[in-house]
Each structure stands twice: as C-alpha cells, then as structure tokens.
Design an enzyme around this catalytic site. Structure first.
Site, PDB file in Angstrom:
ATOM      1  N   HIS A  17      69.731  -4.546  35.845  1.00  0.00           N
ATOM      2  CA  HIS A  17      70.354  -5.455  36.814  1.00  0.00           C
ATOM      3  C   HIS A  17      70.173  -6.902  36.366  1.00  0.00           C
ATOM      4  CE1 HIS A  17      70.277  -7.369  41.030  1.00  0.00           C
ATOM      5  NE2 HIS A  17      71.509  -6.906  40.875  1.00  0.00           N
ATOM      6  N   GLU A  44      74.106  -4.760  33.800  1.00  0.00           N
ATOM      7  CA  GLU A  44      74.854  -5.243  34.963  1.00  0.00           C
ATOM      8  C   GLU A  44      74.833  -6.763  34.978  1.00  0.00           C
ATOM      9  OE1 GLU A  44      75.525  -6.718  39.046  1.00  0.00           O
ATOM     10  OE2 GLU A  44      73.751  -6.968  37.783  1.00  0.00           O
ATOM     11  N   ASP A  46      77.179 -10.490  36.712  1.00  0.00           N
ATOM     12  CA  ASP A  46      78.147 -11.059  37.648  1.00  0.00           C
ATOM     13  C   ASP A  46      78.905 -12.162  36.915  1.00  0.00           C
ATOM     14  OD1 ASP A  46      76.505  -9.887  40.103  1.00  0.00           O
ATOM     15  OD2 ASP A  46      75.125 -11.086  38.898  1.00  0.00           O
ATOM     16  N   HIS A  59      75.028 -15.151  39.030  1.00  0.00           N
ATOM     17  CA  HIS A  59      75.155 -14.438  40.296  1.00  0.00           C
ATOM     18  C   HIS A  59      75.566 -15.329  41.464  1.00  0.00           C
ATOM     19  CE1 HIS A  59      73.665 -12.804  44.152  1.00  0.00           C
ATOM     20  NE2 HIS A  59      74.161 -11.681  43.678  1.00  0.00           N
TER      21      HIS A  59
END
Length: 255
Positions: A17, A44, A46, A59
């Site tokens: 993450h 992962e 963003d 993020h």
C-alpha cells in the site's frame, strides 16, 4: 484463472500500500523499490494531476500532511511539484517514472480526482500498461469513465454502488450462491465500514460465485491477516510488506 491479466496469478497475494512505510515515506520511489526488493510484484498507489496535466503518485488532495509544502496538489504545476519533498527528503514521483522504473510490476492505481482520469488513460496507453494495472476508486462515475476509455481488457475494482450491491446479495443465501459476472474483477474493501462488517464468509462466497476477487485494506497485523485468509480472501493490502510476507510464508502461500 481470472479473465483479467492483472489477476491471473496465484492467490492469495499481498499488495504494498503506497509502497509501504517500513523503509521510506509512503508513495516514494524508495518505498516502492524496497517493496520490490522484498519480493513484491503488486504495488498500490494514487494519482493526482498537476495544474498543467502531469500525473503524480500522491494520496492526499493537499500537500500539508506529508510534505514540506502546503496547498492543493492540483494548484501546483509539475515543475513546482518536483521541488516538493515527502518527509522533507523524497521527491513525489510521477506515474510515468514509476511505470518506467518497474516494468514488471503490477500496479493498483486510484485516480483521486475526475481530472486525473484522462491523463491516467493516456499514461497507461503510452506505457502499454493496461494489462498490468487495476483501477480502483471511490467514485462510480470515475470508474465508468476509465472503463469506457480503456475498454474491456482493463481490470477495475467494484465501485461503491457495486460493492453495496454485492454486500446486499451476500445477505441472501440464494443470491450469494449465484449471480452474473460483473464488469469488475475484484472488490477492494475495508474489514468494516461505519460499524458494518463488510468482510464476512458470506461476502467472500458471494464475490467468488461471481468470479470476483476480494482484496482487503489496510491489513498490518498478522493475526488479522490469518483470520482473513482463513475466510478465503484473495489479497491483503498492507503498509507492512515484510510483515505480510512472513504471514504468507508461514502459510506456504508466498510466491
């Protein structure tokens, strides 16, 4: 085997993450490199778009929490964002940089704004990376747009309305045993949301009956990870890559 290339590997697996936070600050090239060095092939991140259209792996909507600057990401140009330092030490990587630096990694990407969708589709086409990404978002409309732009080979997670429908189906014994295969390959969900337990045996069974994987975030504790894996979840999204690797090794599931 999944109908999507992103999900065609063995399960269960773990996703780092934002790269994890064990070695370096989140969403930095160092964090992603550390996860890859630890054996991770699913990462992962963003993305936000700069004022002049470049995608950055970040993020929050604003820079304030984790960087040495303040203000909205979207209000800064790419040149300005390149001067920002996460944790005072690390630059914010662009999505182009990450896709180029880790060509063998599969990326789970969350476009955090409507403005990021077209730029994301263009970046994935540019890097020939559509088959090695999964797109997840907290917006049904954003997911619909990216599906329309990139076509049926793109793997996406279920959006909020789609997850809610699956959760409702899981509470009806007949409904959770059957259902049409949906347009998404996985659901990425928390263990619970607003005092409602999401990840139950019935929920996992309902998803699997529709050829949908269940990915759970954010899982950092070994005991919780083992409990979820016993339910049959397909992936754990974690801030602690080395911890989750040990869990999967213990179960003979690390690959």
């Amino acid at each position: 085997m999944s109908r999507y290339a992103f999900l065609d590997g063995p399960t269960p697996f773990a996703l780092a993450h934002r790269g994890g936070d064990e070695v370096a600050p989140e969403n930095t090239a160092r964090a992603f490199a550390a996860a890859v060095d630890a054996g991770y092939r699913y990462l992962e991140t963003d993305v936000h778009v700069s004022a002049d259209g470049e995608l950055f792996a970040f993020h929050d909507d604003v820079l304030d929490r984790v960087t040495d600057r303040t203000g909205a990401v979207a209000a800064h140009t790419a040149a300005e964002l390149r001067e920002v330092r996460i944790g005072g030490t690390d630059p914010i990587p662009t999505l182009d940089e990450l896709l180029g630096a880790f060509p063998d990694v599969r990326w789970n990407i969350d476009p955090k704004s409507d403005g990021a969708v077209i730029a994301l589709a263009r970046a994935l086409r540019r890097h020939d990376a559509v088959d090695r990404v999964n797109i997840g978002a907290f917006s049904d409309e954003r997911l619909a747009r990216v599906r329309a732009l990139l076509g049926p080979d793109l793997c996406t997670a279920g959006g909020p309305r789609e997850v809610a429908a699956l959760l409702a189906a899981s509470r009806v014994p007949v409904a959770r045993r059957r259902g049409r295969r949906p347009r998404f390959g996985c659901v990425q969900v928390p263990i619970a949301y607003r005092n409602v337990t999401v990840v139950t045996q019935a929920f996992v069974d309902a998803a699997h009956a529709r050829d949908v994987q269940v990915h759970v975030w954010t899982v950092d504790e070994p005991a919780e990870a083992h409990r979820l894996l016993d339910l049959g979840v397909d992936a754990l999204i974690t801030d602690k890559p080395t911890v989750m690797r040990k869990v999967l090794e213990h179960r003979g599931a690390w690959r």
